[in-house]
Motif scaffolding. Structure first.
Motif, PDB file in Angstrom:
ATOM      1  N   LEU A 104       0.829  -1.210   0.000  1.00 50.43           N
ATOM      2  CA  LEU A 104       0.000   0.000   0.000  1.00 50.43           C
ATOM      3  C   LEU A 104       0.859   1.253   0.000  1.00 50.43           C
ATOM      4  O   LEU A 104       0.570   2.212  -0.723  1.00 50.43           O
ATOM      5  N   PHE A 105       1.910   1.251   0.805  1.00 49.37           N
ATOM      6  CA  PHE A 105       2.782   2.417   0.873  1.00 49.37           C
ATOM      7  C   PHE A 105       3.473   2.663  -0.465  1.00 49.37           C
ATOM      8  O   PHE A 105       3.702   3.811  -0.848  1.00 49.37           O
ATOM      9  N   PRO A 108      -6.168   3.607  -1.675  1.00 49.42           N
ATOM     10  CA  PRO A 108      -5.846   4.724  -0.781  1.00 49.42           C
ATOM     11  C   PRO A 108      -4.487   5.321  -1.134  1.00 49.42           C
ATOM     12  O   PRO A 108      -3.634   4.658  -1.723  1.00 49.42           O
ATOM     13  N   LYS A 109      -4.309   6.565  -0.766  1.00 54.57           N
ATOM     14  CA  LYS A 109      -3.013   7.251  -0.906  1.00 54.57           C
ATOM     15  C   LYS A 109      -2.380   7.296   0.479  1.00 54.57           C
ATOM     16  O   LYS A 109      -2.995   7.760   1.436  1.00 54.57           O
ATOM     17  N   GLN A 110      -1.146   6.814   0.586  1.00 55.86           N
ATOM     18  CA  GLN A 110      -0.447   6.708   1.855  1.00 55.86           C
ATOM     19  C   GLN A 110       0.651   7.771   1.945  1.00 55.86           C
ATOM     20  O   GLN A 110       1.511   7.833   1.072  1.00 55.86           O
ATOM     21  N   SER A 163       2.158   2.416   7.243  1.00 51.36           N
ATOM     22  CA  SER A 163       1.347   2.132   8.430  1.00 51.36           C
ATOM     23  C   SER A 163       2.125   1.366   9.483  1.00 51.36           C
ATOM     24  O   SER A 163       3.012   0.580   9.174  1.00 51.36           O
ATOM     25  N   THR A 215      -1.910   5.367  10.701  1.00 52.04           N
ATOM     26  CA  THR A 215      -1.670   5.628   9.295  1.00 52.04           C
ATOM     27  C   THR A 215      -1.900   7.098   8.968  1.00 52.04           C
ATOM     28  O   THR A 215      -2.504   7.829   9.750  1.00 52.04           O
ATOM     29  N   ASN A 216      -1.416   7.504   7.826  1.00 49.89           N
ATOM     30  CA  ASN A 216      -1.694   8.829   7.275  1.00 49.89           C
ATOM     31  C   ASN A 216      -2.156   8.558   5.859  1.00 49.89           C
ATOM     32  O   ASN A 216      -1.352   8.385   4.954  1.00 49.89           O
ATOM     33  N   GLN A 217      -3.461   8.479   5.695  1.00 48.75           N
ATOM     34  CA  GLN A 217      -4.052   7.938   4.482  1.00 48.75           C
ATOM     35  C   GLN A 217      -5.211   8.808   4.006  1.00 48.75           C
ATOM     36  O   GLN A 217      -5.938   9.385   4.807  1.00 48.75           O
ATOM     37  N   THR A 218      -5.373   8.839   2.695  1.00 48.73           N
ATOM     38  CA  THR A 218      -6.523   9.500   2.078  1.00 48.73           C
ATOM     39  C   THR A 218      -7.228   8.476   1.210  1.00 48.73           C
ATOM     40  O   THR A 218      -6.585   7.787   0.414  1.00 48.73           O
ATOM     41  N   ILE A 219      -8.545   8.373   1.386  1.00 49.03           N
ATOM     42  CA  ILE A 219      -9.354   7.434   0.605  1.00 49.03           C
ATOM     43  C   ILE A 219     -10.385   8.234  -0.167  1.00 49.03           C
ATOM     44  O   ILE A 219     -11.208   8.924   0.426  1.00 49.03           O
ATOM     45  N   ASN A 263     -12.242  -1.940   7.624  1.00 51.76           N
ATOM     46  CA  ASN A 263     -11.593  -0.694   7.989  1.00 51.76           C
ATOM     47  C   ASN A 263     -12.599   0.119   8.804  1.00 51.76           C
ATOM     48  O   ASN A 263     -13.579   0.625   8.274  1.00 51.76           O
TER      49      ASN A 263
END
Length: 149
Positions: free
Chosen positions: A47-48, A83-85, A89, A111-115, A144
Motif C-alpha cells: 500500500l505504501f 488509498p493514498k499513503q 502504516s 496511518t496517514n491515508q486519504t481514501i 476498515n
C-alpha cells in the motif's frame, strides 16, 4: 441501503465463519505477533508503494473490503479506489488466531491515508483475514473501522 452497523456486523460474522473448523480441519489457535506481521507487513509495504501491480499481488482473488461508511469493494473495484499513503502504516495491539492456512487479525493501525479524497482517521481498529499461499499470505478480507472525512 444497508446501514453501517449492519454492514460491519455482517462482515465480522462472515470473517468469523471462515475460521470455523470444517469436518476434520484443524482448530484455530493463537498466533504470535511475528507470524501476524509476516502477513501484515507485505500488505502495508505494498500500500505504501502506491504501485497497483504490487498491491494486487498481496490481495487474494476473492478479496473484499468494507469501510466504516458502509462502502464495500471486491478486488477489481478496490484496485480503482486505492488509498493514498503519506506514511507506511504501523500496527499495535495485534491479536491473531488461525492455523497454517488461515489467519484472522484484529489490531490498531496508525496511518496517514486519504481514501477517495477523504482523510482517514489516523489511529483506528482494523480486522483482516489472510490465507496462506505458497511462501506468503494473501489478504482475503479487510474491515476498515476508521472514520472518513
Amino acid at each position: 441501503m444497508i446501514d453501517r452497523r449492519n454492514a460491519m456486523q455482517g462482515m465480522v460474522l462472515a470473517m468469523a465463519a471462515l475460521t470455523l473448523p470444517a469436518g476434520g480441519a484443524e482448530a484455530a489457535t493463537a498466533i504470535d505477533e511475528a507470524t501476524a506481521l509476516a502477513a501484515l507487513d507485505p500488505w502495508a509495504d505494498a500500500l505504501f508503494s502506491g504501485d497497483p501491480a504490487t498491491i494486487e499481488k498481496v490481495l487474494a482473488p476473492e478479496y473484499q473490503i468494507l469501510r466504516s461508511d458502509g462502502t464495500g469493494y471486491n478486488k477489481a473495484q478496490y484496485m480503482n479506489v486505492l488509498p493514498k499513503q503519506a506514511m507506511r502504516s504501523r500496527f499495535n495491539g495485534i491479536v491473531a488466531t488461525g492455523n497454517e492456512r488461515l489467519m484472522v487479525l484484529r489490531y490498531v493501525i496508525e496511518t496517514n491515508q486519504t481514501i477517495e479524497g477523504q482523510v482517514v482517521q489516523a489511529v483506528s481498529p482494523r480486522l483482516s483475514v489472510f490465507r496462506s499461499e505458497g511462501e506468503g499470505w494473501l489478504l482475503v478480507a479487510h474491515a476498515n473501522f476508521a472514520k472518513l472525512g
